[in-house]
Motif scaffolding. Structure first.
Motif, PDB file in Angstrom:
ATOM      1  N   THR A   8      33.921  33.093  44.262  1.00  0.00           N
ATOM      2  CA  THR A   8      35.213  32.776  43.676  1.00  0.00           C
ATOM      3  C   THR A   8      35.686  33.946  42.825  1.00  0.00           C
ATOM      4  O   THR A   8      34.885  34.723  42.311  1.00  0.00           O
ATOM      5  CB  THR A   8      35.140  31.511  42.784  1.00  0.00           C
ATOM      6  N   ALA A   9      36.993  34.043  42.708  1.00  0.00           N
ATOM      7  CA  ALA A   9      37.610  35.069  41.876  1.00  0.00           C
ATOM      8  C   ALA A   9      38.885  34.498  41.272  1.00  0.00           C
ATOM      9  O   ALA A   9      39.475  33.564  41.824  1.00  0.00           O
ATOM     10  CB  ALA A   9      37.933  36.316  42.693  1.00  0.00           C
ATOM     11  N   THR A  10      39.305  35.073  40.183  1.00  0.00           N
ATOM     12  CA  THR A  10      40.521  34.585  39.534  1.00  0.00           C
ATOM     13  C   THR A  10      41.763  35.157  40.202  1.00  0.00           C
ATOM     14  O   THR A  10      41.718  36.210  40.855  1.00  0.00           O
ATOM     15  CB  THR A  10      40.543  34.973  38.041  1.00  0.00           C
ATOM     16  N   GLN A  11      42.860  34.468  39.994  1.00  0.00           N
ATOM     17  CA  GLN A  11      44.158  34.896  40.510  1.00  0.00           C
ATOM     18  C   GLN A  11      44.509  36.279  39.966  1.00  0.00           C
ATOM     19  O   GLN A  11      44.977  37.148  40.701  1.00  0.00           O
ATOM     20  CB  GLN A  11      45.219  33.859  40.106  1.00  0.00           C
ATOM     21  N   GLN A  12      44.272  36.506  38.678  1.00  0.00           N
ATOM     22  CA  GLN A  12      44.660  37.762  38.044  1.00  0.00           C
ATOM     23  C   GLN A  12      43.917  38.950  38.642  1.00  0.00           C
ATOM     24  O   GLN A  12      44.530  39.980  38.948  1.00  0.00           O
ATOM     25  CB  GLN A  12      44.408  37.699  36.524  1.00  0.00           C
ATOM     26  N   ARG A  13      42.611  38.844  38.817  1.00  0.00           N
ATOM     27  CA  ARG A  13      41.836  39.954  39.401  1.00  0.00           C
ATOM     28  C   ARG A  13      42.267  40.233  40.831  1.00  0.00           C
ATOM     29  O   ARG A  13      42.412  41.375  41.229  1.00  0.00           O
ATOM     30  CB  ARG A  13      40.343  39.641  39.385  1.00  0.00           C
ATOM     31  N   THR A  14      42.446  39.171  41.599  1.00  0.00           N
ATOM     32  CA  THR A  14      42.830  39.323  42.997  1.00  0.00           C
ATOM     33  C   THR A  14      44.202  39.960  43.111  1.00  0.00           C
ATOM     34  O   THR A  14      44.397  40.921  43.865  1.00  0.00           O
ATOM     35  CB  THR A  14      42.811  37.950  43.706  1.00  0.00           C
ATOM     36  N   GLN A  15      45.158  39.438  42.376  1.00  0.00           N
ATOM     37  CA  GLN A  15      46.522  39.961  42.448  1.00  0.00           C
ATOM     38  C   GLN A  15      46.592  41.393  41.934  1.00  0.00           C
ATOM     39  O   GLN A  15      47.300  42.228  42.505  1.00  0.00           O
ATOM     40  CB  GLN A  15      47.483  39.074  41.661  1.00  0.00           C
ATOM     41  N   PHE A  16      45.851  41.698  40.881  1.00  0.00           N
ATOM     42  CA  PHE A  16      45.834  43.055  40.344  1.00  0.00           C
ATOM     43  C   PHE A  16      45.354  44.036  41.408  1.00  0.00           C
ATOM     44  O   PHE A  16      45.975  45.074  41.630  1.00  0.00           O
ATOM     45  CB  PHE A  16      44.920  43.123  39.105  1.00  0.00           C
ATOM     46  N   TYR A  17      44.268  43.697  42.079  1.00  0.00           N
ATOM     47  CA  TYR A  17      43.738  44.588  43.116  1.00  0.00           C
ATOM     48  C   TYR A  17      44.743  44.758  44.253  1.00  0.00           C
ATOM     49  O   TYR A  17      44.981  45.871  44.719  1.00  0.00           O
ATOM     50  CB  TYR A  17      42.404  44.072  43.669  1.00  0.00           C
ATOM     51  N   MET A  18      45.346  43.654  44.678  1.00  0.00           N
ATOM     52  CA  MET A  18      46.296  43.723  45.790  1.00  0.00           C
ATOM     53  C   MET A  18      47.533  44.538  45.414  1.00  0.00           C
ATOM     54  O   MET A  18      48.041  45.311  46.219  1.00  0.00           O
ATOM     55  CB  MET A  18      46.705  42.315  46.223  1.00  0.00           C
ATOM     56  N   THR A  19      48.010  44.385  44.202  1.00  0.00           N
ATOM     57  CA  THR A  19      49.224  45.068  43.753  1.00  0.00           C
ATOM     58  C   THR A  19      49.011  46.566  43.572  1.00  0.00           C
ATOM     59  O   THR A  19      49.831  47.374  43.995  1.00  0.00           O
ATOM     60  CB  THR A  19      49.719  44.459  42.421  1.00  0.00           C
ATOM     61  N   TYR A  20      47.880  46.937  42.977  1.00  0.00           N
ATOM     62  CA  TYR A  20      47.682  48.330  42.621  1.00  0.00           C
ATOM     63  C   TYR A  20      46.877  49.141  43.629  1.00  0.00           C
ATOM     64  O   TYR A  20      46.551  50.291  43.372  1.00  0.00           O
ATOM     65  CB  TYR A  20      47.089  48.441  41.209  1.00  0.00           C
ATOM     66  N   SER A  21      46.581  48.563  44.764  1.00  0.00           N
ATOM     67  CA  SER A  21      45.925  49.357  45.799  1.00  0.00           C
ATOM     68  C   SER A  21      46.944  50.255  46.491  1.00  0.00           C
ATOM     69  O   SER A  21      46.580  51.247  47.100  1.00  0.00           O
ATOM     70  CB  SER A  21      45.236  48.462  46.822  1.00  0.00           C
ATOM     71  N   GLY A  22      48.224  49.894  46.387  1.00  0.00           N
ATOM     72  CA  GLY A  22      49.294  50.766  46.844  1.00  0.00           C
ATOM     73  C   GLY A  22      49.592  50.778  48.330  1.00  0.00           C
ATOM     74  O   GLY A  22      50.451  51.525  48.769  1.00  0.00           O
ATOM     75  N   ASN A  23      48.941  49.981  49.127  1.00  0.00           N
ATOM     76  CA  ASN A  23      49.198  49.985  50.567  1.00  0.00           C
ATOM     77  C   ASN A  23      49.986  48.758  50.985  1.00  0.00           C
ATOM     78  O   ASN A  23      49.971  47.737  50.316  1.00  0.00           O
ATOM     79  CB  ASN A  23      47.874  50.024  51.345  1.00  0.00           C
ATOM     80  N   LYS A  24      50.660  48.899  52.134  1.00  0.00           N
ATOM     81  CA  LYS A  24      51.397  47.781  52.717  1.00  0.00           C
ATOM     82  C   LYS A  24      50.780  47.454  54.063  1.00  0.00           C
ATOM     83  O   LYS A  24      50.197  48.322  54.709  1.00  0.00           O
ATOM     84  CB  LYS A  24      52.866  48.146  52.888  1.00  0.00           C
TER      85      LYS A  24
END
Length: 182
Positions: A8-24
């Motif tokens: 399990t992981a939190t919404q904040q950690r998951t979203q942070f990684y997805m947002t700042y990885s910089g790829n589409k």
């Protein structure tokens, strides 16, 4: 440290990684990954269309598209159901098949009170796999290695059970009867 059955992981950690990885998401990366999955499954004598029949393949395609961005996606059953016009059962069966390939880690999104019902899916073949597991799920190198080893052991057990079931006399009789019908 032992690995829980469901990561399990939190919404904040998951979203942070997805947002700042910089790829589409990228369609050519998705197609390449699906082709690689098909080749890997064929080496195990598993056919893609048997593991992911029709609508389940649509679910796989959508998840692979989202994974093409950074190797990580979070999605709810309801989102896939609405977007693809499939049933909850189809989505759950596709996720189950996805887990069985041993090429993806399927975790859950959690809130402070309970699991939110959303999946976090990580592509084990993606170049960012280890960093995702460290940053999103807070796993150490040892835990990541244990996770891979546990999944391999479980997969080997599943294959040996499958092989034992296939050696049953009833299956042999049904196969020989079907050959006679041809």
């Amino acid at each position: 440290m032992t690995i829980k059955n469901t990561l399990t992981a939190t919404q904040q950690r998951t979203q942070f990684y997805m947002t700042y990885s910089g790829n589409k998401p990228n369609r050519s990366v998705k197609e390449s990954r699906l082709k690689q999955l098909e080749v890997d499954l064929l080496q195990q004598n598993i056919f893609m269309d048997e593991l992911f029949p029709q609508k389940q393949y649509l679910v796989l395609e959508q998840i692979a598209f989202w994974l093409s961005a950074n190797g990580l996606c979070k999605v709810g059953t309801d989102t896939l159901e609405e977007k693809l016009g499939v049933s909850v059962r189809t989505v759950r069966n596709a996720i189950k098949a996805l887990k069985s390939t041993n090429q993806f880690v399927v975790g859950r999104l959690q809130s402070t009170k309970t699991n939110c019902g959303k999946y976090i899916i990580v592509d084990k073949k993606h170049e960012n796999f280890k960093s995702i597991m460290k940053e999103v799920f807070l796993l150490s190198e040892v835990s990541i290695t244990q996770l891979n080893a546990q999944q391999k052991i479980l997969k080997d057990l599943d294959m040996s059970t499958f092989e034992q079931e296939n050696k049953s006399p009833n299956l042999y009789l049904s196969l020989s009867n079907s050959k006679q019908a041809i």
